[in-house]
Structures are given as structure tokens and as C-alpha cells.
Design an enzyme around this catalytic site. Structure first.
Site, PDB file in Angstrom:
ATOM      1  N   PHE A 147       0.820  -1.222   0.000  1.00  0.00           N
ATOM      2  CA  PHE A 147       0.000   0.000   0.000  1.00  0.00           C
ATOM      3  C   PHE A 147       0.850   1.266   0.000  1.00  0.00           C
ATOM      4  CE2 PHE A 147      -2.628  -3.354   1.723  1.00  0.00           C
ATOM      5  CZ  PHE A 147      -3.842  -3.172   1.069  1.00  0.00           C
ATOM      6  N   CYS A 255      -0.560   3.444 -10.264  1.00  0.00           N
ATOM      7  CA  CYS A 255      -1.476   2.484  -9.622  1.00  0.00           C
ATOM      8  C   CYS A 255      -2.959   2.764  -9.854  1.00  0.00           C
ATOM      9  CB  CYS A 255      -1.190   2.427  -8.131  1.00  0.00           C
ATOM     10  SG  CYS A 255       0.412   1.680  -7.796  1.00  0.00           S
TER      11      CYS A 255
HETATM   12  N1  LIG Z   1       4.655   1.989  -7.461  1.00  0.00           N
HETATM   13  C1  LIG Z   1       3.794   1.989  -6.463  1.00  0.00           C
HETATM   14  O1  LIG Z   1       3.551   3.006  -5.837  1.00  0.00           O
HETATM   15  C2  LIG Z   1       3.085   0.703  -6.064  1.00  0.00           C
HETATM   16  C3  LIG Z   1       2.403   0.663  -4.831  1.00  0.00           C
HETATM   17  C4  LIG Z   1       1.766  -0.505  -4.462  1.00  0.00           C
HETATM   18  C5  LIG Z   1       1.763  -1.606  -5.307  1.00  0.00           C
HETATM   19  N2  LIG Z   1       2.404  -1.535  -6.517  1.00  0.00           N
HETATM   20  C6  LIG Z   1       2.404  -2.724  -7.378  1.00  0.00           C
HETATM   21  O2  LIG Z   1       3.674  -3.366  -7.272  1.00  0.00           O
HETATM   22  C7  LIG Z   1       4.027  -3.954  -8.533  1.00  0.00           C
HETATM   23  C8  LIG Z   1       5.364  -3.410  -8.995  1.00  0.00           C
HETATM   24  O3  LIG Z   1       5.213  -2.015  -9.206  1.00  0.00           O
HETATM   25  P1  LIG Z   1       6.463  -1.036  -9.347  1.00  0.00           P
HETATM   26  O4  LIG Z   1       5.909   0.346  -9.380  1.00  0.00           O
HETATM   27  O5  LIG Z   1       7.503  -1.392  -8.373  1.00  0.00           O
HETATM   28  O6  LIG Z   1       6.966  -1.432 -10.834  1.00  0.00           O
HETATM   29  P2  LIG Z   1       8.294  -0.957 -11.560  1.00  0.00           P
HETATM   30  O7  LIG Z   1       7.982  -0.965 -12.987  1.00  0.00           O
HETATM   31  O8  LIG Z   1       8.837   0.268 -10.900  1.00  0.00           O
HETATM   32  O9  LIG Z   1       9.337  -2.114 -11.225  1.00  0.00           O
HETATM   33  C9  LIG Z   1       9.204  -3.426 -11.629  1.00  0.00           C
HETATM   34  C10 LIG Z   1      10.585  -4.073 -11.698  1.00  0.00           C
HETATM   35  O10 LIG Z   1      10.425  -5.446 -12.025  1.00  0.00           O
HETATM   36  C11 LIG Z   1      11.368  -5.791 -13.037  1.00  0.00           C
HETATM   37  N3  LIG Z   1      10.826  -6.909 -13.808  1.00  0.00           N
HETATM   38  C12 LIG Z   1      10.002  -6.890 -14.883  1.00  0.00           C
HETATM   39  N4  LIG Z   1       9.738  -8.137 -15.289  1.00  0.00           N
HETATM   40  C13 LIG Z   1      10.414  -8.968 -14.482  1.00  0.00           C
HETATM   41  C14 LIG Z   1      10.552 -10.363 -14.416  1.00  0.00           C
HETATM   42  N5  LIG Z   1       9.908 -11.174 -15.256  1.00  0.00           N
HETATM   43  N6  LIG Z   1      11.345 -10.881 -13.451  1.00  0.00           N
HETATM   44  C15 LIG Z   1      11.970 -10.079 -12.585  1.00  0.00           C
HETATM   45  N7  LIG Z   1      11.865  -8.740 -12.595  1.00  0.00           N
HETATM   46  C16 LIG Z   1      11.102  -8.187 -13.540  1.00  0.00           C
HETATM   47  C17 LIG Z   1      11.517  -4.531 -13.859  1.00  0.00           C
HETATM   48  O11 LIG Z   1      12.722  -4.527 -14.607  1.00  0.00           O
HETATM   49  C18 LIG Z   1      11.476  -3.457 -12.773  1.00  0.00           C
HETATM   50  O12 LIG Z   1      12.742  -3.210 -12.241  1.00  0.00           O
HETATM   51  C19 LIG Z   1       2.874  -3.658  -9.497  1.00  0.00           C
HETATM   52  O13 LIG Z   1       1.970  -4.732  -9.468  1.00  0.00           O
HETATM   53  C20 LIG Z   1       2.222  -2.433  -8.849  1.00  0.00           C
HETATM   54  O14 LIG Z   1       0.862  -2.329  -9.161  1.00  0.00           O
HETATM   55  C21 LIG Z   1       3.083  -0.405  -6.909  1.00  0.00           C
END
Ligand SMILES: NC(=O)c1ccc[n+]([C@@H]2O[C@H](COP(=O)([O-])OP(=O)(O)OC[C@H]3O[C@@H](n4cnc5c(N)ncnc54)[C@H](O)[C@@H]3O)[C@@H](O)[C@H]2O)c1
Length: 429
Positions: A147, A255
Site C-alpha cells: 500500500f 497504480c
Molecule cells: N509503485 C507503487 O507506488 C506501487 C504501490 C503498491 C503496489 N504496486 C504494485 O507493485 C508492482 C510493482 O510495481 P512497481 O511500481 O515497483 O513497478 P516498476 O515498474 O517500478 O518495477 C518493476 C521491476 O520489475 C522488473 N521486472 C520486470 N519483469 C520482471 C521479471 N519477469 N522478473 C523479474 N523482474 C522483472 C523490472 O525490470 C522493474 O525493475 C505492481 O503490481 C504495482 O501495481 C506499486
């Protein structure tokens, strides 16, 4: 203390890796993108998040946090494998689960027996079941939705409103809860599906709430009422509360838009009409249209006009421009024939990739020079400190649209600037 693998070094992966390491766990964070990994290993984080550089530096320095590109290596001896991979929107609004499923395949091949698989990524209800079926029952799967909010992510990890653990296996659920020992927070334990749905419900509720107050702001505008006064009345009602009642340019970011669309899609799949979500999206788009039409009226058309925009990130304090309403508005203005110059203290590099048609200027004073109008689109402290008297002298026109309802209208009026915002009733001085 436990051995944890975190898969994905993005906003969520980096923050949880550094935070778990600072709690004393041994964390290995896997990033398959060589360029991104290279930057991290050189000490240059690919994202901006307050306090994260220091925390990553400290935990890498004392050996509790390590980075690697090889998942097999990192899983060796790991008791927990956290998925923090992206789940972006598909064109039909559903979630692209390819990264989640590909990680599940890798875990099936390489994780030790008994490793607890923890899904941190935001995934549609039922995804944990699909991951469990890929793993063939060999590894327990727990949903532990995240969150955190960008800009305050570390604080929110360390002082969360609650920790949600969705597990159909009590032992695995308790083991995941145990990783958070040292953090004082309520732990809500549910079945896996409820935890998955709760994450979407939480984000969708915030979007609906923002759309609601934005709609009331447009109504205030049209009826000569004042949104600041209306909001105060709402916010002091204990049944409503003060949060997420700030009107503005609309919700965006990595998000809310994708999660609202994914929930709508889940509704479709489940045969449930999600009327509220549809309405929230329509109302959100109306905020940008209001801004565009106000500028059009004030400037007597947009063709050939030069407009400055302060802030391109989806909100202040981050460099994330994913689904940024500011960029969407700027692009709309360009489509109407305006030249748009943009500034952002953190996000200009990402803006260049997201919307190359915008003219990036890395100095606020230069940006204001000769513009017909200015838009404040993120509420950065830096912009609040602007010397508006100087701005009024350097602009060609005098129109300011405060798309975050953040500025002091009277102060701007007093230096000859014409002020507009969402639903603010302006007293003439
Ligand atoms: N950013 C936010 O504020 C937030 C908050 C809560 C939940 N989320 C959720 O968390 C998840 C990740 O979001 P994020 O913002 O960190 O994404 P992001 O795009 O910043 O980071 C994702 C990372 O995963 C890596 N990646 C991609 N495919 C991969 C694979 N097959 N194996 C290993 N690594 C891989 C990418 O290279 C990248 O470094 C999403 O589902 C998002 O909805 C994000």
C-alpha cells in the site's frame, strides 16, 4: 532473521528490499534488466524516493542487502520469495500478468522446497490460485499486497496503517507476518482472494473519492460556491474524514488508473457491473477538459499560444510520470495548437520519454519568460516558494491556472496575475 529474495527492483522491490534489510533480514534483490541492475550496483538508483539512496547504501554496505541478475543464485537458501514485478494494463483494461507468471515458472524450477512465495505485486483476485497451480502445491503462496505511496514509501513501509496477509495456509501466513516483527501495526489476516480484492478495493475507493470531490469542485465553480469551504465541511465530519479530499487536476500515477481498470475488468469477468468505477473514470477525464477549456476561453483560443507548466510527475515528490494527468493535459494543449514548456524538479528525464513533444526547461525562471499562461500542475514546495511578482514581470500574459488549488489567489492577484483554479470562489481585493 530470514533469508528473503525480492524479484523486481522497481519502486516496490527496491523499497521493500531496503526496508526488510534494515529490519535485519538477509535480502537478495533480483533485477533482470542489465542496465537497471548496472546502475544500482554503481550506487545510482533508477528511481527517486526520499531516503531510499541512504537506506540502500547502508544495507548494501553492511551486507544485509545484495543485488543480482540471476534468480537461481538468489533463491539458493531463501525462505521467502517476494514478487514485486509489474502488472501493467492491457488494452482491454485487464492486468498483464506475464511477469508474474514468468516468475512463477522460474520459482517452480529453482526455489527450494518450502520457500514461501509472497505476491507483493497488485494482482487480480484469483491470481494467487493460478500461481499456486503453476507451482503444483510444492510451495505455499501468500498474498501480501503493498500500500506504499511514492514519495513517502519508506515511512509507509515502517509505519503502515495495516499489514495485510492473505493466506490459505496458516503456517505460511504467520511466517510472512513474522517478517514484519519490529514494525508496530495491525496485521489483518484474510484468505488469499480477499487480500487480493482488498488491494484493488482500497485503490478504487481512493479514485472514487477523488473523482467525487473533483466533481463537487466543478459544481462549486458553476454555482459560485467555494470548494475549499465545502471540503472543510466534509472533512470535519468524522464519518467522512479529511484524507483524499483535495481537488485538482485528477488522479493518475502507476497504480490508481491501472487498478481501477483491472477491477472493472474483474467485474466484467465475474458478471458484476462496476458503475462506480466507470463514473470515477469519466469524472477524472472532466478535470483535464475543464483546464483545457478554461485556458482556451481565457487566451482566446490555444493555437500559437505559449503555455508554461510547472510539474509533470503524477504528483509532487516523485519522478514517476506514469499516467500523469499533467502530461495528459499538456499533450491535449499541444493537440489544440499550443506550445507547452514544462518544468519538473525530478521528472524531466522521464517526461522526455513519455511526451517528447513537450519543451523541457530546467529552470523555472526561464520557463516563465514570455509565456501567455502558466499552469501549476504539481504541488511542489519549490513552486510554492516562487516569487510571483518576478513571474508577473517575465510572463507575456498574466493568466495562472492553479491545477492543484495550492496557491494564494489574493497574493497572485495583488501582483497583477489573474488566478483560476478548480471551484475556488475568489474574493476581489
Ligand atoms: N509503485 C507503487 O507506488 C506501487 C504501490 C503498491 C503496489 N504496486 C504494485 O507493485 C508492482 C510493482 O510495481 P512497481 O511500481 O515497483 O513497478 P516498476 O515498474 O517500478 O518495477 C518493476 C521491476 O520489475 C522488473 N521486472 C520486470 N519483469 C520482471 C521479471 N519477469 N522478473 C523479474 N523482474 C522483472 C523490472 O525490470 C522493474 O525493475 C505492481 O503490481 C504495482 O501495481 C506499486
Amino acid at each position: 532473521m530470514s533469508a528473503i529474495t525480492v524479484i523486481g527492483a522497481g519502486y516496490v522491490g527496491l523499497v521493500i528490499s531496503a526496508c526488510f534489510a534494515s529490519l535485519g533480514h538477509n535480502v537478495r534483490c533480483v533485477e533482470p534488466d542489465d542496465r537497471r541492475l548496472g546502475r544500482i550496483l554503481e550506487g545510482q538508483l533508477p528511481i527517486h524516493e526520499p531516503g531510499l539512496d541512504d537506506l540502500v547504501g547502508e544495507t548494501s554496505g553492511n551486507g544485509t542487502l545484495q543485488f543480482t541478475g540471476v534468480i537461481e543464485e538468489s533463491l539458493d537458501g531463501s525462505e521467502f520469495a517476494f514478487m514485486a514485478v509489474p502488472t501493467p494494463s492491457m488494452p482491454d483494461g485487464s492486468s498483464d500478468l506475464s511477469a508474474v507468471m514468468s516468475v512463477a515458472d522460474q520459482l517452480k524450477q529453482h526455489a527450494d522446497d518450502g520457500t514461501v512465495v509472497v505476491i507483493k505485486s497488485t494482482v487480480p483476485v484469483g491470481t494467487g490460485d493460478s500461481v499456486a497451480s503453476i507451482l503444483g502445491g510444492r510451495l505455499p503462496v501468500v498474498s501480501n499486497p503493498e500500500f506504499l505511496r511514492e514519495g513517502t514509501a519508506i515511512k509507509e513501509f515502517m509505519e503502515p496503517d495495516r499489514i495485510v496477509i492473505g493466506a490459505d495456509d496458516d503456517k505460511a501466513g504467520s511466517a510472512v507476518a513474522g517478517l514484519y516483527n519490529g514494525i508496530s501495526s495491525e496485521v489483518i489476516t484474510t484468505d488469499r482472494r480477499s487480500a487480493e480484492l482488498a488491494k484493488y478495493a482500497s485503490n478504487a475507493y481512493l479514485a472514487v473519492r477523488l473523482s467525487f470531490i473533483n466533481e463537487i469542485a466543478l459544481l462549486s465553480q458553476a454555482t459560485n460556491a467555494d470548494i475549499d469551504s465545502v471540503t472543510r465541511v466534509l472533512a470535519t465530519d468524522h464519518r467522512i474524514g479529511p484524507h483524499y479530499l483535495k481537488t485538482g487536476i485528477g488522479w493518475g500515477g502507476s497504480c490508481l488508473p491501472k487498478d481501477v481498470s483491472a477491477l472493472e475488468h474483474s467485474g466484467k469477468t465475474a458478471g458484476v457491473e462496476t458503475h462506480m468505477l466507470k463514473a470515477a473514470k469519466v469524472a477524472n477525464a472532466a478535470q483535464i477538459e475543464f483546464l483545457v477549456s478554461t485556458l482556451k476561453t481565457q487566451l482566446g483560443g490555444l493555437s500559437g499560444k505559449v503555455i508554461g507548466m510547472l510539474g509533470t510527475a503524477f504528483k509532487a515528490g516523485t519522478d514517476d510520470v506514469r499516467e500523469s494527468p499533467a502530461i495528459a493535459a499538456a499533450v491535449r494543449l499541444v493537440q489544440e495548437g499550443a506550445e507547452v514548456r514544462v518544468h519538473d524538479p525530478l521528472a524531466l528525464e522521464r517526461t522526455a520519454l513519455a511526451a517528447p513533444e513537450l519543451h523541457r526547461v530546467n529552470d523555472v525562471e526561464k520557463l516563465t519568460f514570455g509565456v501567455d499562461a502558466l499552469i501549476l500542475s504539481t504541488d511542489c514546495p519549490e513552486y510554492r516558494a516562487i516569487d510571483w511578482n518576478r513571474v508577473s514581470q517575465s510572463m507575456k500574459g498574466n493568466f495562472i491556472f492553479d491545477a492543484r488549488n495550492a496557491l494564494d489567489a489574493q497574493a497572485l492577484n495583488s501582483v497583477g496575475l489573474q488566478y483560476a483554479a478548480y471551484g475556488r470562489r475568489l474574493r476581489s481585493n
